[in-house]
Structures are given as C-alpha cells and as structure tokens.
Write a protein that holds these residues in place. Structure first.
Motif, mmCIF file in Angstrom:
data_model
loop_
_atom_site.group_PDB
_atom_site.id
_atom_site.type_symbol
_atom_site.label_atom_id
_atom_site.label_comp_id
_atom_site.label_asym_id
_atom_site.label_seq_id
_atom_site.Cartn_x
_atom_site.Cartn_y
_atom_site.Cartn_z
ATOM 1 N N UNK A 26 37.952 5.767 -2.933
ATOM 2 C CA UNK A 26 37.116 6.810 -2.316
ATOM 3 C C UNK A 26 35.808 6.216 -1.803
ATOM 4 N N UNK A 27 35.100 5.480 -2.651
ATOM 5 C CA UNK A 27 33.873 4.820 -2.213
ATOM 6 C C UNK A 27 34.245 3.488 -1.569
ATOM 7 N N UNK A 28 33.825 3.322 -0.310
ATOM 8 C CA UNK A 28 34.150 2.121 0.464
ATOM 9 C C UNK A 28 32.870 1.338 0.762
ATOM 10 N N UNK A 29 32.995 0.048 1.046
ATOM 11 C CA UNK A 29 31.808 -0.747 1.366
ATOM 12 C C UNK A 29 30.997 -0.102 2.486
ATOM 13 N N UNK A 30 29.695 -0.020 2.262
ATOM 14 C CA UNK A 30 28.803 0.582 3.239
ATOM 15 C C UNK A 30 28.542 2.055 3.038
ATOM 16 N N UNK A 31 29.322 2.714 2.182
ATOM 17 C CA UNK A 31 29.102 4.136 1.916
ATOM 18 C C UNK A 31 27.727 4.347 1.270
ATOM 19 N N UNK A 32 27.077 5.425 1.678
ATOM 20 C CA UNK A 32 25.772 5.794 1.113
ATOM 21 C C UNK A 32 25.992 6.752 -0.050
ATOM 22 N N UNK A 33 25.468 6.365 -1.207
ATOM 23 C CA UNK A 33 25.612 7.167 -2.429
ATOM 24 C C UNK A 33 24.230 7.652 -2.864
ATOM 25 N N UNK A 34 24.112 8.963 -3.058
ATOM 26 C CA UNK A 34 22.903 9.537 -3.655
ATOM 27 C C UNK A 34 23.220 9.845 -5.103
ATOM 28 N N UNK A 35 22.552 9.169 -6.015
ATOM 29 C CA UNK A 35 22.824 9.360 -7.435
ATOM 30 C C UNK A 35 21.581 9.876 -8.143
ATOM 31 N N UNK A 36 21.792 10.678 -9.178
ATOM 32 C CA UNK A 36 20.663 11.219 -9.932
ATOM 33 C C UNK A 36 21.043 11.387 -11.393
ATOM 34 N N UNK A 37 20.137 10.980 -12.267
ATOM 35 C CA UNK A 37 20.277 11.205 -13.696
ATOM 36 C C UNK A 37 19.223 12.189 -14.161
ATOM 37 N N UNK A 38 19.533 12.901 -15.226
ATOM 38 C CA UNK A 38 18.587 13.888 -15.745
ATOM 39 C C UNK A 38 18.949 14.187 -17.188
ATOM 40 N N UNK A 39 17.923 14.400 -18.014
ATOM 41 C CA UNK A 39 18.213 14.725 -19.403
ATOM 42 C C UNK A 39 17.019 14.548 -20.307
ATOM 43 N N UNK A 40 17.323 14.137 -21.539
ATOM 44 C CA UNK A 40 16.326 14.113 -22.607
ATOM 45 C C UNK A 40 15.102 13.309 -22.203
ATOM 46 N N UNK A 41 13.980 13.753 -22.710
ATOM 47 C CA UNK A 41 12.691 13.123 -22.404
ATOM 48 C C UNK A 41 11.563 14.130 -22.207
ATOM 49 N N UNK A 42 11.716 15.071 -21.291
ATOM 50 C CA UNK A 42 12.755 15.120 -20.272
ATOM 51 C C UNK A 42 12.480 14.065 -19.206
ATOM 52 N N UNK A 43 13.547 13.473 -18.697
ATOM 53 C CA UNK A 43 13.452 12.478 -17.637
ATOM 54 C C UNK A 43 14.427 12.848 -16.532
ATOM 55 N N UNK A 44 14.092 12.454 -15.320
ATOM 56 C CA UNK A 44 15.028 12.631 -14.217
ATOM 57 C C UNK A 44 14.664 11.649 -13.115
ATOM 58 N N UNK A 45 15.635 11.300 -12.316
ATOM 59 C CA UNK A 45 15.385 10.337 -11.257
ATOM 60 C C UNK A 45 16.575 10.230 -10.337
ATOM 61 N N UNK A 46 16.312 9.745 -9.132
ATOM 62 C CA UNK A 46 17.352 9.580 -8.121
ATOM 63 C C UNK A 46 17.238 8.219 -7.476
ATOM 64 N N UNK A 47 18.366 7.703 -7.056
ATOM 65 C CA UNK A 47 18.415 6.442 -6.309
ATOM 66 C C UNK A 47 19.419 6.579 -5.170
ATOM 67 N N UNK A 48 19.071 6.069 -4.018
ATOM 68 C CA UNK A 48 19.956 6.090 -2.850
ATOM 69 C C UNK A 48 20.381 4.652 -2.591
ATOM 70 N N UNK A 49 21.677 4.387 -2.578
ATOM 71 C CA UNK A 49 22.142 3.019 -2.359
ATOM 72 C C UNK A 49 23.406 2.990 -1.519
ATOM 73 N N UNK A 50 23.639 1.845 -0.921
ATOM 74 C CA UNK A 50 24.904 1.584 -0.228
ATOM 75 C C UNK A 50 25.756 0.699 -1.105
ATOM 76 N N UNK A 51 27.035 1.025 -1.179
ATOM 77 C CA UNK A 51 27.940 0.237 -2.015
ATOM 78 C C UNK A 51 28.316 -1.067 -1.317
ATOM 79 N N UNK A 52 28.365 -2.135 -2.079
ATOM 80 C CA UNK A 52 28.908 -3.398 -1.597
ATOM 81 C C UNK A 52 27.857 -4.327 -1.000
ATOM 82 N N UNK A 53 28.346 -5.473 -0.529
ATOM 83 C CA UNK A 53 27.485 -6.509 0.037
ATOM 84 C C UNK A 53 26.848 -6.063 1.340
#
Length: 334
Positions: free
Chosen positions: A307-334
């Motif tokens: 499903x995820x191919x090289x060059x795909x843009x992924x928006x990821x986010x974590x959230x939870x205890x702390x409370x903490x939360x954050x997001x990172x935008x990355x492209x998969x692969x070289x």
C-alpha cells in the motif's frame, strides 16, 4: 520545508513484531464482563497480542529492529544510534542498551525515550536532529511496549484496549534530499491525570526519624471521554501545523497514519481533516493499542503489503499520556 544544515533524512526500512499469543474479544469476555460486540462497536478492536511472562521487551524490539535493518539492506554494525521509545522497559535504568546487545549493534549508542503513545513520533523527530547535525548517519528507531504488564484486568474500561508489540524504522542521512518534511510536537502536563501509569509509594521507616517511599506502579488508569475529546481536537491541529511547515496541503497526503488508540478517534480526525477513509491506515482490529509500537507496526504492514510505495507522503500523529501529542510528515523510502 524545515531549514537545516543540508543533510537530509530518509526512512529506508521498517519492521515489526508481536507476541505469538493473542486474545480475542470472546476470550476476553471470560476474564471480565464484556462482549465482542461491546468492544468492537466502541473501539474497533477485535483482538490483541499478549506477551507471556517469558517474553521480554528487548526481544520484541530486537526482532522488529532486525527486520527493519534487513529491509534497509544494512547490518547492525552499520547503526550509529538506537532510540527506543517505550513506557514499559524491562529495566527502569533503560532497555535500549539491551536491544543493542541483542542485535549485536556494538558501534551504536543507545537510549530510551519515554513519551507514551506519542513516543514514536517524538523519537522520529529526536533521531532526525542527530542526523541533520551530522552527528550520526544511521539511526534505528524503535517503538515497543508490553502494556499487558500494567493493565488492571478487572477494569473493563481499560483492559479491552491494550496489546503488546514492537515496530521499527531505519533512518539514514542523505545529502541529496530530505524525506522528513515537517513536524510539530506538544505537551500539556496540566492534563496528566487523564491517562497515567503512576508510581504508588509506600512509606518504609529507615530510622525513627526517617522514612522513604518504596512500592510499585499503579495499573493504567484513563478518563476515556477526556482523552477522546483531547485527541479529536488537538490531533487535527497538530497535523495541520506540521503540513504548513512542510508546505503541503491535506490533499497532497497519500496516507494518514495515526496512533492506533480507537477507531472512533481515527474516523473523527480524518473527518475533520477531510481525509477520505481509504487513505486512513488502521490495524487496531488485530493489535489493539500498542502505545509507542502502534504507528511503526501499522507502517510496516502497509509497506510490506504494497500500500505504501516509495515517495508516498505519510502524515503521522501520536497522542496520549503526558498528555503529549505530535505530528510528522514524511515521504517513504530513499
């Protein structure tokens, strides 16, 4: 795009691991008063993997890490730094060095990072700083948790949610491009009581005039409604800020990869961001909430099934205890 020294970051391999033993909702209904329908309709979870007493966090993390190294085509001796995001170490003094030894990554420095369910995203941003400054070229980032150690199995509000597992990515320096496009991290300790795994001291008298606190940790406690309200408000905001820093629009995102806490949260966040359901990655039906491991496990599965191919843009986010939360935008692969 974020400004840096000219050294970029590429994410070149992924891996994951989970205990062989699993417990489905029907089996859990023999432990606590609940049902498959009740759990699945409220959370989207159908089963969870649970580590038996002989399984250690370092073993799961090393297994996931080795698979990530294999995908990246490098050996453990090529790794300069190991960052282990976990809230459930085998040793409170740290478990990353045990993973280093398990892998044979003897040239790597290793340390733990604790940010609960946000840990993997915080770890990705932390690792990228070491790469961008030129300090290290190859980082193995791990997210691993054995939450079954700290669940109150008589509390049906929480015990239905959590599972065990580990995930990993290899992050490497690249001079010609930068695949980590933007990020935003946040914390709010005023809301800490919403989700805790807190130390519970018991007074121990050393002398007639002096006592110290000894004891253990209280099992996980959570205010589910407050965590839900927090997540559906704050997570879309932080993703939008990370996208702004990456100079991207929501429409340019190929995949939305959120911490796998609750299907209702994933649906609500996607709706607020106007991300279509077919772009939202979800595997919590099989794993439940694996804390810092949830994002890299879901990432690894989506990479390996194509499903995820090289060059795909992924928006990821974590959230939870702390409370903490954050997001990172990355492209998969070289």
């Amino acid at each position: 795009m974020l400004q840096h020294s000219g050294i970029g970051v590429a994410i070149t391999g992924s891996g994951s691991a989970a205990p062989l033993t699993s417990l489905d909702n029907q089996g859990l209904s023999q432990v606590v008063d609940t049902s498959d329908e009740w759990i699945a309709s409220r959370t989207g979870i159908r089963q969870r993997h649970l580590a038996d007493p002989a399984v250690y966090l370092r073993q799961l993390a090393a297994e996931a890490g080795q698979r990530a190294l294999d995908m990246a085509g490098i050996s453990a001796l090529d790794v300069d730094l190991i960052v282990l995001a976990t809230s459930t170490p085998d040793d409170l003094f740290g478990t990353a060095s045990l993973v280093q030894a398990e892998l044979g990554a003897m040239k790597a420095v290793a340390f733990d990072l604790t940010a609960a369910c946000s840990g993997f995203v915080f770890g990705m941003v932390t690792a990228s700083q070491f790469i961008r400054t030129g300090a290290y070229k190859t980082v193995l980032l791990l997210g691993a948790d054995i939450l079954s150690r700290w669940v109150d199995w008589s509390d049906r509000r929480t015990c239905v949610l959590f599972g065990d597992g580990a995930g990993a990515v290899v992050m490497q320096a690249r001079s010609e491009s930068d695949r980590l496009l933007g990020f935003e991290l946040r914390s709010d300790g005023n809301q800490n009581s919403c989700l805790t795994l807190a130390y519970q001291p018991e007074a121990k008298a050393l002398t007639s005039e002096l006592s110290v606190g000894q004891g253990s940790f209280h099992p996980i406690t959570m205010n589910g409604q407050e965590v839900y309200r927090f997540a559906i408000k704050r997570v879309p905001e932080v993703i939008e800020k990370a996208l702004f820093k990456a100079n991207l629009s929501v429409e340019q995102v190929d995949w939305l990869l959120l911490h796998q806490a609750n299907q209702r949260i994933l649906d609500a966040v996607a709706q607020r961001l106007t991300v279509p359901p077919d772009k939202v990655l979800s595997n919590m039906a099989k794993y439940g909430n694996t804390s810092a491991a949830s994002i890299p496990i879901a990432l690894d599965e989506a990479v390996r099934d194509g499903r995820i191919k090289p060059g795909d843009v992924v928006a990821t986010a974590g959230f939870g205890a702390g409370l903490t939360w954050g997001a990172a935008i990355f492209q998969w692969g070289n």
